[in-house]
Design a protein around this motif. Structure first.
Motif, PDB file in Angstrom:
ATOM      1  N   ASN A 138       0.588  -1.294  -0.020  1.00  0.00           N
ATOM      2  CA  ASN A 138      -0.116   0.482   0.067  1.00  0.00           C
ATOM      3  C   ASN A 138       1.030   1.186   0.382  1.00  0.00           C
ATOM      4  O   ASN A 138       1.463   1.373   1.357  1.00  0.00           O
ATOM      5  CB  ASN A 138      -1.117   0.023   1.429  1.00  0.00           C
ATOM      6  CG  ASN A 138      -2.202   1.186   1.979  1.00  0.00           C
ATOM      7  OD1 ASN A 138      -1.886   1.964   0.270  1.00  0.00           O
ATOM      8  ND2 ASN A 138      -3.037   1.457   2.154  1.00  0.00           N
ATOM      9  N   ARG A 142      -0.302   3.489  -6.172  1.00  0.00           N
ATOM     10  CA  ARG A 142      -0.710   1.729  -5.763  1.00  0.00           C
ATOM     11  C   ARG A 142      -2.359   2.165  -5.612  1.00  0.00           C
ATOM     12  O   ARG A 142      -2.638   2.623  -4.658  1.00  0.00           O
ATOM     13  CB  ARG A 142      -0.587   0.558  -5.593  1.00  0.00           C
ATOM     14  CG  ARG A 142       1.355   0.413  -6.105  1.00  0.00           C
ATOM     15  CD  ARG A 142       0.699  -0.608  -5.646  1.00  0.00           C
ATOM     16  NE  ARG A 142       2.956  -1.648  -6.639  1.00  0.00           N
ATOM     17  CZ  ARG A 142       3.778  -1.574  -5.311  1.00  0.00           C
ATOM     18  NH1 ARG A 142       4.156  -1.373  -4.562  1.00  0.00           N
ATOM     19  NH2 ARG A 142       4.448  -2.113  -5.791  1.00  0.00           N
ATOM     20  N   LYS A 143      -3.193   1.876  -7.138  1.00  0.00           N
ATOM     21  CA  LYS A 143      -4.392   2.241  -6.270  1.00  0.00           C
ATOM     22  C   LYS A 143      -5.184   0.645  -5.574  1.00  0.00           C
ATOM     23  O   LYS A 143      -4.906  -0.060  -7.019  1.00  0.00           O
ATOM     24  CB  LYS A 143      -5.320   2.641  -7.436  1.00  0.00           C
ATOM     25  CG  LYS A 143      -6.772   2.975  -7.306  1.00  0.00           C
ATOM     26  CD  LYS A 143      -7.525   3.757  -7.929  1.00  0.00           C
ATOM     27  CE  LYS A 143      -8.632   4.152  -7.684  1.00  0.00           C
ATOM     28  NZ  LYS A 143      -9.524   4.711  -9.101  1.00  0.00           N
ATOM     29  N   TRP A 145      -8.481  -2.525  -4.454  1.00  0.00           N
ATOM     30  CA  TRP A 145      -9.550  -2.585  -4.377  1.00  0.00           C
ATOM     31  C   TRP A 145      -9.523  -3.439  -3.843  1.00  0.00           C
ATOM     32  O   TRP A 145      -8.931  -4.418  -4.127  1.00  0.00           O
ATOM     33  CB  TRP A 145     -10.263  -2.080  -5.958  1.00  0.00           C
ATOM     34  CG  TRP A 145     -10.750  -0.966  -6.409  1.00  0.00           C
ATOM     35  CD1 TRP A 145     -10.284  -0.287  -7.806  1.00  0.00           C
ATOM     36  CD2 TRP A 145     -11.348   0.105  -6.093  1.00  0.00           C
ATOM     37  NE1 TRP A 145     -10.295   0.683  -7.913  1.00  0.00           N
ATOM     38  CE2 TRP A 145     -11.351   1.286  -7.528  1.00  0.00           C
ATOM     39  CE3 TRP A 145     -12.653  -0.195  -5.566  1.00  0.00           C
ATOM     40  CZ2 TRP A 145     -12.292   2.209  -7.240  1.00  0.00           C
ATOM     41  CZ3 TRP A 145     -13.840   1.198  -5.292  1.00  0.00           C
ATOM     42  CH2 TRP A 145     -13.697   2.265  -6.366  1.00  0.00           C
ATOM     43  N   GLY A 157      -6.015   4.105   2.674  1.00  0.00           N
ATOM     44  CA  GLY A 157      -5.637   4.061   0.658  1.00  0.00           C
ATOM     45  C   GLY A 157      -5.932   2.873   0.372  1.00  0.00           C
ATOM     46  O   GLY A 157      -6.136   3.004  -1.106  1.00  0.00           O
ATOM     47  N   ARG A 159     -10.106   1.049  -1.057  1.00  0.00           N
ATOM     48  CA  ARG A 159     -10.751   0.876  -1.941  1.00  0.00           C
ATOM     49  C   ARG A 159     -11.851  -0.038  -1.768  1.00  0.00           C
ATOM     50  O   ARG A 159     -11.443  -1.611  -2.299  1.00  0.00           O
ATOM     51  CB  ARG A 159     -10.852   1.885  -3.170  1.00  0.00           C
ATOM     52  CG  ARG A 159     -10.949   3.464  -2.923  1.00  0.00           C
ATOM     53  CD  ARG A 159      -9.702   3.526  -3.369  1.00  0.00           C
ATOM     54  NE  ARG A 159      -9.223   4.979  -4.558  1.00  0.00           N
ATOM     55  CZ  ARG A 159      -8.164   5.622  -3.923  1.00  0.00           C
ATOM     56  NH1 ARG A 159      -7.282   4.755  -3.333  1.00  0.00           N
ATOM     57  NH2 ARG A 159      -8.620   6.279  -4.713  1.00  0.00           N
ATOM     58  N   ASP A 182      -9.556   1.175 -12.840  1.00  0.00           N
ATOM     59  CA  ASP A 182      -8.300   1.723 -13.276  1.00  0.00           C
ATOM     60  C   ASP A 182      -7.583   1.052 -11.647  1.00  0.00           C
ATOM     61  O   ASP A 182      -6.728   1.933 -10.702  1.00  0.00           O
ATOM     62  CB  ASP A 182      -7.627   3.727 -12.767  1.00  0.00           C
ATOM     63  CG  ASP A 182      -6.688   3.882 -13.209  1.00  0.00           C
ATOM     64  OD1 ASP A 182      -5.776   2.779 -14.041  1.00  0.00           O
ATOM     65  OD2 ASP A 182      -6.115   4.566 -12.704  1.00  0.00           O
ATOM     66  N   PRO A 183      -7.707  -0.146 -11.790  1.00  0.00           N
ATOM     67  CA  PRO A 183      -6.660  -0.615 -10.041  1.00  0.00           C
ATOM     68  C   PRO A 183      -5.624  -0.510 -10.299  1.00  0.00           C
ATOM     69  O   PRO A 183      -5.570  -1.275 -12.086  1.00  0.00           O
ATOM     70  CB  PRO A 183      -7.757  -1.619  -9.583  1.00  0.00           C
ATOM     71  CG  PRO A 183      -8.034  -2.448 -11.607  1.00  0.00           C
ATOM     72  CD  PRO A 183      -8.399  -0.703 -11.709  1.00  0.00           C
ATOM     73  N   ASP A 184      -4.696  -0.993  -9.585  1.00  0.00           N
ATOM     74  CA  ASP A 184      -3.116  -1.769  -9.524  1.00  0.00           C
ATOM     75  C   ASP A 184      -3.247  -3.105  -9.155  1.00  0.00           C
ATOM     76  O   ASP A 184      -2.922  -3.837  -9.722  1.00  0.00           O
ATOM     77  CB  ASP A 184      -1.614  -0.592  -9.155  1.00  0.00           C
ATOM     78  CG  ASP A 184      -1.994   0.045  -9.833  1.00  0.00           C
ATOM     79  OD1 ASP A 184      -1.334   0.192 -11.235  1.00  0.00           O
ATOM     80  OD2 ASP A 184      -2.114   1.824  -9.086  1.00  0.00           O
TER      81      ASP A 184
END
Length: 352
Positions: A138, A142-143, A145, A157, A159, A182-184
């Motif tokens: 994290n 980086r995104k 979910w 941080g 979702r 748009d996930p990483d």
């Protein structure tokens, strides 16, 4: 049943023990009070119900209670309460993995895309391990979910989406929605069905790191389970980064444990049982004496053990006495990372 007392039992370190008994006349009142606190239907005693209690409403303690009621014979309801601490995420280097397995784990999840699975029976700490990994990954770059049922651990941080099948929010639908956001990194609480597993594999092949869990007993069984669910073997082989098989183990209390030196018979018994479990096919045949001696020699080399009977105090601690406290140490078994590695004694499996 009937006039029998109501029994309250606690499960600690995997073992149930009786905590308190109270008269049967308070049974209905007790269950109804719990249902009111959970906002369940107190008039319906014929179907299972579940919900949660934010205990902070009643005391200055940051815990959450997950309550499930199940009707049993005689019109009596059984109530199960799970205590979930709204606590901190456990660091990935504190979850109990050996140094070698931790290195393999971190190497696998550091890849930009692929599928990493954590397997084990219910209550073995799979979600805790996944959140430890997410805490390590994290960063602001980086995104991430997550789809969970329920959301037990929260992290800044992330979702985090709670699955609710009553309103149509399933793991599969959450996965499809994540791919448009748009996930990483995507974490799926559990791959329960074919659609979720297929979507996870497709996501891992299209540039996303996917983390998930499976209810299987070993890393090898996880591959068989996914193939039985209809997954394409070629896509699956390309996507899998590794599989972690874990258990919760009881360990001696660090404050009251006592040193113990096993004799030759005990060491021989441990090695015999260890080798018997490693025999393919699940047979209970006695292993060869040479294999037993080879295993003992391997232990002696791996753990720098002197020859019998002079073992150091820190090796082979005995089963704790009833007066000794015990605690749970999370996962201690094996992780698969690099293709070509195979060690059935560690419940590892090679990724083809």
């Amino acid at each position: 049943m009937g006039k029998q007392k109501v029994v309250v039992r606690f499960r600690k370190d995997g073992v149930l023990s009786t905590y308190y008994k109270f008269p049967a006349k308070y049974r209905a009142v007790f269950v109804s009070r719990l249902k009111v606190m959970v906002h369940l239907d107190i008039s319906n005693k014929n179907k299972p119900q579940d919900g949660k209690i934010n205990f902070r409403r009643f005391a200055p303690i940051d815990i959450e209670l997950r309550v499930a009621t199940i009707p049993t014979a005689g019109g009596i309801e059984d109530v199960v309460i799970r205590l979930l601490s709204g606590g901190k995420v456990m660091p990935v280097n504190a979850i109990g993995l050996s140094s070698a397995n931790l290195d393999k784990l971190l190497d696998a999840v550091s890849r930009p895309y692929g599928l990493f699975l954590v397997c084990g029976p219910t209550g073995s700490g799979k979600s805790t391990t996944l959140h430890s990994i997410l805490s390590h990954l994290n960063t602001g770059e980086r995104k991430i979910w997550t789809a969970e049922d329920p959301v037990e651990i929260t992290q800044t941080g992330l979702r985090q989406v709670e699955v609710n099948e009553k309103v149509g929010m399933t793991f599969a639908k959450a996965m499809r929605a994540f791919l448009r956001a748009d996930p990483d990194i995507i974490m799926v609480g559990e791959m329960r069905d074919t659609e979720t597993a297929k979507t996870a594999i497709e996501a891992s092949l299209t540039g996303h790191l996917v983390l998930s869990t499976l209810h299987t007993n070993s890393a090898a069984e996880s591959i068989i389970r996914l193939l039985d669910m209809g997954m394409d073997p070629f896509n699956f082989a390309d996507s899998v980064l590794g599989i972690l098989s874990q258990r919760l183990t009881r360990t001696l209390c660090t404050s009251c444990k006592k040193p113990y030196k096993p004799d030759d018979k005990e060491i021989d018994f441990l090695a015999t049982e260890f080798c018997r479990e490693a025999i393919p096919g699940g047979t209970q045949a006695d292993p060869d004496k040479k294999d037993i001696e080879k295993q003992i020699e391997k232990w002696r080399t791996d753990f720098s053990l002197p020859h019998f009977p002079h073992f150091p105090d820190s090796i082979f601690n005995p089963t704790p006495f009833p007066s000794q406290a015990s605690r749970i140490r999370p996962p201690t078994t094996a992780v698969v990372a690099a293709p070509g590695n195979h060690d059935p004694a560690l419940q590892s499996v090679a990724v083809p």
